[in-house]
Design an enzyme around this catalytic site. Structure first.
Site, PDB file in Angstrom:
ATOM      1  N   CYS A   1      28.793  35.723 -31.883  1.00 51.28           N
ATOM      2  CA  CYS A   1      29.199  35.364 -33.303  1.00 51.28           C
ATOM      3  C   CYS A   1      28.442  35.447 -34.316  1.00 51.28           C
ATOM      4  O   CYS A   1      28.851  34.988 -35.511  1.00 51.28           O
ATOM      5  CB  CYS A   1      29.893  33.932 -32.929  1.00 51.28           C
ATOM      6  SG  CYS A   1      30.941  33.899 -31.761  1.00 51.28           S
TER       7      CYS A   1
ATOM      8  N   GLU B   1      24.502  21.963 -35.481  1.00 56.30           N
ATOM      9  CA  GLU B   1      24.182  22.628 -36.990  1.00 56.30           C
ATOM     10  C   GLU B   1      23.824  21.735 -38.108  1.00 56.30           C
ATOM     11  O   GLU B   1      22.836  21.878 -38.845  1.00 56.30           O
ATOM     12  CB  GLU B   1      25.501  23.257 -37.373  1.00 56.30           C
ATOM     13  CG  GLU B   1      25.040  24.074 -38.614  1.00 56.30           C
ATOM     14  CD  GLU B   1      26.164  24.998 -39.234  1.00 56.30           C
ATOM     15  OE1 GLU B   1      27.659  24.860 -38.480  1.00 56.30           O
ATOM     16  OE2 GLU B   1      26.076  26.133 -39.884  1.00 56.30           O
TER      17      GLU B   1
ATOM     18  N   LYS C   1      36.049  28.064 -41.463  1.00 58.42           N
ATOM     19  CA  LYS C   1      36.796  28.467 -40.368  1.00 58.42           C
ATOM     20  C   LYS C   1      38.072  27.342 -39.985  1.00 58.42           C
ATOM     21  O   LYS C   1      38.771  27.648 -39.160  1.00 58.42           O
ATOM     22  CB  LYS C   1      35.989  28.448 -39.130  1.00 58.42           C
ATOM     23  CG  LYS C   1      34.967  29.310 -38.886  1.00 58.42           C
ATOM     24  CD  LYS C   1      34.120  29.434 -37.606  1.00 58.42           C
ATOM     25  CE  LYS C   1      33.253  30.447 -37.286  1.00 58.42           C
ATOM     26  NZ  LYS C   1      31.883  30.280 -37.964  1.00 58.42           N
TER      27      LYS C   1
ATOM     28  N   HIS D   1      38.104  31.204 -35.968  1.00 58.80           N
ATOM     29  CA  HIS D   1      36.918  31.820 -35.652  1.00 58.80           C
ATOM     30  C   HIS D   1      37.008  33.285 -35.194  1.00 58.80           C
ATOM     31  O   HIS D   1      37.303  33.818 -34.095  1.00 58.80           O
ATOM     32  CB  HIS D   1      36.066  31.089 -34.502  1.00 58.80           C
ATOM     33  CG  HIS D   1      34.858  31.411 -34.296  1.00 58.80           C
ATOM     34  ND1 HIS D   1      34.084  32.417 -34.826  1.00 58.80           N
ATOM     35  CD2 HIS D   1      33.873  30.898 -33.442  1.00 58.80           C
ATOM     36  CE1 HIS D   1      32.858  32.541 -34.412  1.00 58.80           C
ATOM     37  NE2 HIS D   1      32.759  31.473 -33.747  1.00 58.80           N
TER      38      HIS D   1
END
Lengths: 413, 82
Positions: A163, A314, A335, A340
């Site tokens: 990703c 994150e 998102k 995604h």
């Protein structure tokens, strides 16, 4: 290294929110969801625990010729659609073909072709296997086809880092221009993995939201009730140029692609390192590489996939990288609307970051009704946020299975 | 039931159109697959397999290289039909 400045002059996309980047951006600012129930017969046949996704708003077959659809895997079809838009948006730059490059990443590649041709071999025999099966299923199919479409001869590259692929490809294009290898590069990511095997695999991993009764609200990054990511597909590409080349032809410049930072976790094949050590190194490297301080960054387009573990990791990584300066960075979690796009996600969010810096507006996340107190970030909710005037810079984070961390810095120009 | 030369030509034109996008009107007996119609070896494979299915014949790989023009293919297919 010549260390030339790299600027963005063209944008193209096909996404669950629109068949172009303009339609996608408008939908994003309007807070619309691109997620809907899937109508494929295979959803029921294989008893998939997830029955919704972010499929293209405008099917590729509505835009391409019949022959193009037949001879390209969907992942390459989406890239050709986005490349045509980006190229036109850049004003079809005149450039020596040997100074024009391509860098398009993908997470999964030509999974539809691979598995449908495997079915053909099993059910109908060797002679019915499509002679283009291999050039369609290979992960570099998109970059090869776009290089053909544009006559790009400086090099056509494909980064594969799950990703983070799309963002990493933008880094590859950036390096091609910085090093003097190319003057213009078309770069980004593509993905067409709305396939039962991908749902089955991600579902077995417990990575997907199973909110089947409410697809539009399933992607809810930073909400306490988030339960996984929502699969989507599409492509986002940019045309980037050396500033010199763009100025000489009087091109409209959206922003500067100022730096890329990359690192790898070496922690776990799928789980993020919980303290965010690797991700924070990528972010810091990107900011320092752009010659900026943390206090210069006013906005982050976060990876924010809506998984319970990833969103917190994150947040920790951003705090670890920037400390108190993170208070001054408003965070978009796009998102929540697009789902995604896997290998295309980092690229599409790169486009969003470029547009945010260009138009001085950062999109609000949708579906965050019960904000997770573990998240120590200024996440934009409700109203879109106006970004400051003057010189500004923003960060785009992307992370991928395998422990890949990529951060891009976009500066106003 | 075997097809006439005209029917085979029209069938091939449809198959070629589907594979390459070429206007079926371009597909005439005297046209060369490579020199006139710009059909590469990969496309030729697909055209051959689709023609086999459509006309119920077998076109061996060794034979394909002898089929220079569309007319050659029409004649070969006709000769193989019961």
């Amino acid at each position: 290294m010549t260390n030339r400045r790299v600027v963005v002059t063209g944008l193209g996309a096909t996404t669950p929110l629109g068949g172009t980047i303009t339609d996608t951006w408008d939908a994003l600012l309007a807070g619309r969801s691109g997620i809907a129930p899937m109508e494929h017969d295979w959803v029921e046949r294989y008893e998939l625990p997830v029955t919704f996704a972010g499929e293209l708003a405008v099917p590729a077959a509505d835009v391409l010729t019949k022959v193009e659809v037949r001879r390209m895997d969907p992942s390459a079809q989406y890239a050709v659609i986005a490349a045509r838009e980006a190229w036109a948006d850049a004003g079809e730059p005149e450039v020596d073909p040997e100074r024009l490059g391509v860098a398009i990443g993908t997470g999964i590649g030509g999974v539809w072709t691979l598995l449908s041709q495997w079915d053909v071999l099993k059910e109908k025999g060797l002679r019915r296997v499509f002679p283009l099966a291999v050039p369609m299923l290979m992960p570099n199919s998109a970059s090869g086809n776009v290089s053909l479409a544009l006559g790009a001869r400086a090099g056509a590259h494909t980064t594969v880092s799950a990703c983070a692929s799309g963002a990493e490809s933008m880094g590859t294009g950036y390096e091609m221009i910085r090093s003097g290898k190319a003057d213009v590069v078309v770069a980004g990511g593509t993905e067409a993995a709305i396939h039962p095997i991908c749902f089955a695999g991600f579902a077995q991993m417990q990575a997907l939201s199973t909110r089947n009764d409410s697809p539009e609200t399933a992607s809810r990054p930073y909400d306490t009730t988030r339960d996984g990511f929502v699969m989507a597909e599409g492509c986002g590409l940019i045309v980037m140029e050396s500033e010199e080349h763009a100025r000489a032809r009087g091109a409209r410049i959206y922003a500067e692609l100022a730096s890329i930072g990359m690192s790898s976790d070496a922690h776990h094949i799928t789980a993020p390192e919980p303290e965010g050590a690797g991700a924070s190194r990528a972010m810091r490297e990107a900011v320092e590489g752009a010659g900026l301080a943390a206090s210069d960054i006013c906005h982050i387009n976060a990876h924010a996939t809506s998984t319970p573990v990833g969103d917190v990791a994150e947040s920790n990584a951003i705090r670890r990288a920037f400390g108190a300066a993170a208070d001054g960075m408003c965070v978009s979690a796009t998102k929540s609307m697009t789902g995604h796009l896997l290998g295309a996600a980092g690229a599409l969010e790169g486009l969003f970051t470029i547009l945010s810096v260009h138009h001085r507006i950062a999109p609000a996340a949708i579906n965050v009704t019960d904000f997770d107190p573990e998240i120590a970030l200024d996440v934009i909710r409700g109203e879109n946020r106006t970004l400051p005037s003057g010189d500004i810079a923003a960060l785009n984070n992307s992370f991928g299975f395998g422990g890949h961390n990529v951060a891009l810095v976009i500066k106003s120009i | 039931m075997s097809a006439s030369e005209q029917e085979i030509l029209e069938g091939l034109a449809e198959i070629i159109n589907e594979e390459t996008g070429l206007d079926p009107a371009e597909v005439a007996a005297e046209k060369s697959f490579t020199d006139d119609l710009d059909i590469d070896s990969l496309s030729m494979m697909t055209i051959v397999v689709n023609a086999e299915e459509r006309f119920g014949v077998r076109i061996p790989d060794d034979e394909v290289k002898n089929l220079t023009t569309v007319g050659d293919a029409v004649k070969f297919i006709q000769s193989q039909q019961g």
